[in-house]
Design an enzyme around this catalytic site. Structure first.
Site, PDB file in Angstrom:
ATOM      1  N   GLY A   1       0.793  -1.230   0.000  1.00 31.23           N
ATOM      2  CA  GLY A   1       0.000   0.000   0.000  1.00 31.23           C
ATOM      3  C   GLY A   1       0.827   1.284   0.000  1.00 31.23           C
ATOM      4  O   GLY A   1       1.866   1.384  -0.654  1.00 31.23           O
ATOM      5  N   ILE A   2       0.349   2.266   0.760  1.00 30.59           N
ATOM      6  CA  ILE A   2       0.970   3.595   0.770  1.00 30.59           C
ATOM      7  C   ILE A   2       2.409   3.522   1.275  1.00 30.59           C
ATOM      8  O   ILE A   2       3.318   4.148   0.708  1.00 30.59           O
ATOM      9  CB  ILE A   2       0.127   4.553   1.646  1.00 30.59           C
ATOM     10  CG1 ILE A   2      -1.201   4.869   0.933  1.00 30.59           C
ATOM     11  CG2 ILE A   2       0.898   5.847   1.940  1.00 30.59           C
ATOM     12  CD1 ILE A   2      -2.193   5.706   1.752  1.00 30.59           C
TER      13      ILE A   2
ATOM     14  N   ASP B   1       5.931  -4.547  15.362  1.00 34.29           N
ATOM     15  CA  ASP B   1       4.526  -4.266  15.683  1.00 34.29           C
ATOM     16  C   ASP B   1       4.566  -2.893  16.341  1.00 34.29           C
ATOM     17  O   ASP B   1       5.116  -2.749  17.441  1.00 34.29           O
ATOM     18  CB  ASP B   1       3.979  -5.337  16.629  1.00 34.29           C
ATOM     19  CG  ASP B   1       2.548  -5.018  17.073  1.00 34.29           C
ATOM     20  OD1 ASP B   1       2.080  -3.875  16.858  1.00 34.29           O
ATOM     21  OD2 ASP B   1       1.905  -5.898  17.657  1.00 34.29           O
TER      22      ASP B   1
ATOM     23  N   ASN C   1       3.488   5.301   9.203  1.00 33.06           N
ATOM     24  CA  ASN C   1       2.438   5.041   8.216  1.00 33.06           C
ATOM     25  C   ASN C   1       1.511   3.890   8.610  1.00 33.06           C
ATOM     26  O   ASN C   1       0.341   3.876   8.209  1.00 33.06           O
ATOM     27  CB  ASN C   1       3.123   4.718   6.877  1.00 33.06           C
ATOM     28  CG  ASN C   1       2.182   4.048   5.897  1.00 33.06           C
ATOM     29  OD1 ASN C   1       1.331   4.696   5.294  1.00 33.06           O
ATOM     30  ND2 ASN C   1       2.316   2.728   5.746  1.00 33.06           N
TER      31      ASN C   1
ATOM     32  N   TYR D   1     -11.600   4.783  13.961  1.00 29.76           N
ATOM     33  CA  TYR D   1     -10.602   5.166  12.958  1.00 29.76           C
ATOM     34  C   TYR D   1     -10.518   6.685  12.831  1.00 29.76           C
ATOM     35  O   TYR D   1      -9.438   7.272  12.900  1.00 29.76           O
ATOM     36  CB  TYR D   1     -10.972   4.529  11.619  1.00 29.76           C
ATOM     37  CG  TYR D   1      -9.989   4.852  10.503  1.00 29.76           C
ATOM     38  CD1 TYR D   1      -8.766   4.194  10.423  1.00 29.76           C
ATOM     39  CD2 TYR D   1     -10.286   5.815   9.534  1.00 29.76           C
ATOM     40  CE1 TYR D   1      -7.864   4.486   9.400  1.00 29.76           C
ATOM     41  CE2 TYR D   1      -9.394   6.112   8.513  1.00 29.76           C
ATOM     42  CZ  TYR D   1      -8.187   5.441   8.450  1.00 29.76           C
ATOM     43  OH  TYR D   1      -7.283   5.739   7.444  1.00 29.76           O
TER      44      TYR D   1
ATOM     45  N   ILE E   1      -7.102   6.298  -1.667  1.00 29.58           N
ATOM     46  CA  ILE E   1      -5.893   5.826  -2.345  1.00 29.58           C
ATOM     47  C   ILE E   1      -6.046   4.324  -2.544  1.00 29.58           C
ATOM     48  O   ILE E   1      -6.309   3.592  -1.576  1.00 29.58           O
ATOM     49  CB  ILE E   1      -4.629   6.106  -1.472  1.00 29.58           C
ATOM     50  CG1 ILE E   1      -4.563   7.579  -1.037  1.00 29.58           C
ATOM     51  CG2 ILE E   1      -3.370   5.676  -2.215  1.00 29.58           C
ATOM     52  CD1 ILE E   1      -4.445   8.597  -2.145  1.00 29.58           C
TER      53      ILE E   1
HETATM   54  N1  LIG Z   1      -5.761   3.809   1.419  1.00 27.59           N
HETATM   55  C1  LIG Z   1      -6.413   4.909   1.734  1.00 27.59           C
HETATM   56  O1  LIG Z   1      -7.357   5.305   1.019  1.00 27.59           O
HETATM   57  C2  LIG Z   1      -6.025   5.717   2.956  1.00 27.59           C
HETATM   58  C3  LIG Z   1      -6.671   6.945   3.155  1.00 27.59           C
HETATM   59  C4  LIG Z   1      -6.329   7.727   4.253  1.00 27.59           C
HETATM   60  C5  LIG Z   1      -5.343   7.296   5.133  1.00 27.59           C
HETATM   61  N2  LIG Z   1      -4.735   6.096   4.929  1.00 27.59           N
HETATM   62  C6  LIG Z   1      -3.700   5.707   5.911  1.00 27.59           C
HETATM   63  O2  LIG Z   1      -2.507   5.376   5.231  1.00 27.59           O
HETATM   64  C7  LIG Z   1      -1.797   4.383   5.963  1.00 27.59           C
HETATM   65  C8  LIG Z   1      -1.482   3.204   5.052  1.00 27.59           C
HETATM   66  O3  LIG Z   1      -2.715   2.698   4.569  1.00 27.59           O
HETATM   67  P1  LIG Z   1      -2.825   1.630   3.380  1.00 27.59           P
HETATM   68  O4  LIG Z   1      -4.066   1.964   2.644  1.00 27.59           O
HETATM   69  O5  LIG Z   1      -1.535   1.505   2.663  1.00 27.59           O
HETATM   70  O6  LIG Z   1      -3.112   0.317   4.280  1.00 27.59           O
HETATM   71  P2  LIG Z   1      -2.770  -1.224   4.026  1.00 27.59           P
HETATM   72  O7  LIG Z   1      -3.675  -1.981   4.945  1.00 27.59           O
HETATM   73  O8  LIG Z   1      -2.828  -1.538   2.590  1.00 27.59           O
HETATM   74  O9  LIG Z   1      -1.281  -1.333   4.566  1.00 27.59           O
HETATM   75  C9  LIG Z   1      -1.011  -1.132   5.930  1.00 27.59           C
HETATM   76  C10 LIG Z   1       0.322  -1.755   6.309  1.00 27.59           C
HETATM   77  O10 LIG Z   1       0.491  -1.564   7.728  1.00 27.59           O
HETATM   78  C11 LIG Z   1       0.921  -2.803   8.289  1.00 27.59           C
HETATM   79  N3  LIG Z   1       0.515  -2.871   9.699  1.00 27.59           N
HETATM   80  C12 LIG Z   1      -0.738  -3.040  10.204  1.00 27.59           C
HETATM   81  N4  LIG Z   1      -0.680  -3.107  11.543  1.00 27.59           N
HETATM   82  C13 LIG Z   1       0.616  -2.967  11.892  1.00 27.59           C
HETATM   83  C14 LIG Z   1       1.313  -2.945  13.134  1.00 27.59           C
HETATM   84  N5  LIG Z   1       0.666  -3.132  14.310  1.00 27.59           N
HETATM   85  N6  LIG Z   1       2.651  -2.754  13.133  1.00 27.59           N
HETATM   86  C15 LIG Z   1       3.316  -2.617  11.961  1.00 27.59           C
HETATM   87  N7  LIG Z   1       2.724  -2.646  10.757  1.00 27.59           N
HETATM   88  C16 LIG Z   1       1.385  -2.821  10.728  1.00 27.59           C
HETATM   89  C17 LIG Z   1       0.257  -3.873   7.436  1.00 27.59           C
HETATM   90  O11 LIG Z   1       0.906  -5.142   7.560  1.00 27.59           O
HETATM   91  C18 LIG Z   1       0.403  -3.267   6.042  1.00 27.59           C
HETATM   92  O12 LIG Z   1       1.635  -3.582   5.453  1.00 27.59           O
HETATM   93  C19 LIG Z   1      -2.675   4.015   7.156  1.00 27.59           C
HETATM   94  O13 LIG Z   1      -2.270   4.738   8.297  1.00 27.59           O
HETATM   95  C20 LIG Z   1      -4.057   4.471   6.702  1.00 27.59           C
HETATM   96  O14 LIG Z   1      -4.906   4.762   7.784  1.00 27.59           O
HETATM   97  C21 LIG Z   1      -5.062   5.301   3.869  1.00 27.59           C
END
Ligand SMILES: NC(=O)c1ccc[n+]([C@@H]2O[C@H](COP(=O)([O-])OP(=O)(O)OC[C@H]3O[C@@H](n4cnc5c(N)ncnc54)[C@H](O)[C@@H]3O)[C@@H](O)[C@H]2O)c1
Length: 261
Positions: free
Chosen positions: A18-19, A59, A86, A155, A190
């Protein structure tokens, strides 16, 4: 790309996909040396091999894991220039169905995780900031940290806390002369595994049409598309680089205009 992060040591949490993965890939192209911390060990290792960097189990809600990561960074690099907090969890259900355990689970990762990261790595960041250009902490919040959305109270609240934690730390580090800047990024929609999971739920509850859910989401965005991890990564490169040397305590919204309406 032009080496805008040349020689910077960067720690990115939740970068197995992801991001976070997008930020790691883009920052690596800009010359950064990156440490990825994630609970998904296989995903983190696979990305690390791809971009030639290090992956460690982390973690973010575990103080011991952060301490082990700090020891590794100190031994291997002797400094830390950029921390990208992130890693995050989303929980989609009405408040009436949130258990206290659900609530605490989201807060443990999205809020405690950033507090622990900033606290544990503060000394390494400050050492690096004082010896050159300022260090940079980038906290990934969300547009849900600015405006309300239904059925994701824990959230949204956690992301509001990330926004305020970032401003408070920016001012605290400035007041103490720690040479650490701190800013938040607020992504809109995203396309990542997290959003894909949310969209499955929206299709099920009828909030978006099953035949073209992504088209429907794009049509709600003023720039008429769903964002990519690279859209966020480009903002993170700016906030991490010395180009943003006078920027601290801001909230950088990257959402195609979603919350500007
Ligand atoms: N995708 C979107 O539309 C969006 C929008 C706004 C904000 N965000 C924020 O962006 C960030 C990344 O989101 P994403 O969409 O890539 O999510 P995703 O779920 O695709 O990826 C999240 C990553 O975080 C890791 N993770 C989860 N819990 C964890 C922990 N306890 N310790 C370490 N790693 C951990 C997961 O293994 C994964 O690799 C998040 O904070 C999310 O809230 C995402």
């Amino acid at each position: 790309m032009t080496g805008r992060l040349h020689d910077k040591v960067v720690c990115i949490t939740g970068a197995a996909q992801g991001i976070g993965a997008g930020i790691a890939e883009t920052m690596a192209k800009e010359g950064a040396r990156i440490i990825i911390g994630d609970v998904n060990d296989d995903g983190a290792k696979s990305l690390a091999a791809q971009i030639g960097t290090t992956a460690l189990h982390l973690d973010v809600s575990s103080q011991e894991d952060w301490q082990a990561l700090a020891a590794h960074i100190s031994e291997r690099f002797g400094k830390l220039d950029i921390l990208v907090n992130n890693a995050g969890l989303e929980l989609v259900k009405p408040m009436r169905d949130h258990s206290l355990e659900d609530w605490r689970g989201v807060m443990a990762v999205n809020v405690d995780g950033i507090f622990l990261g900033c606290k544990t790595l503060e000394a390494l960041l400050s050492k690096s900031g004082k010896s050159g250009s300022s260090a940079s902490v980038i906290n990934i919040s969300s547009i849900a940290g600015i405006v309300g959305y239904p059925d994701q109270l824990a959230y949204n609240t956690s992301k509001g806390a990330v926004r305020h934690m970032s401003k408070s730390l920016a001012i605290e580090w400035a007041a103490h002369g720690d040479a650490i800047r701190c800013n938040s990024i607020h992504p809109g929609c995203i396309r990542t595994p997290m959003l894909e999971m949310a969209v499955e739920g929206w299709v099920e509850n009828g909030s978006v049409p099953a035949d073209d859910p992504w088209g429907a989401i794009a049509s709600l965005c003023p720039l008429n598309r769903v964002g990519t991890p690279e859209d966020i990564a480009l903002g993170a490169v700016y906030l991490g680089s010395d180009e943003s040397r006078f920027v601290t305590g801001i909230e950088l919204v990257i959402d195609g205009g979603w919350v500007a309406r």
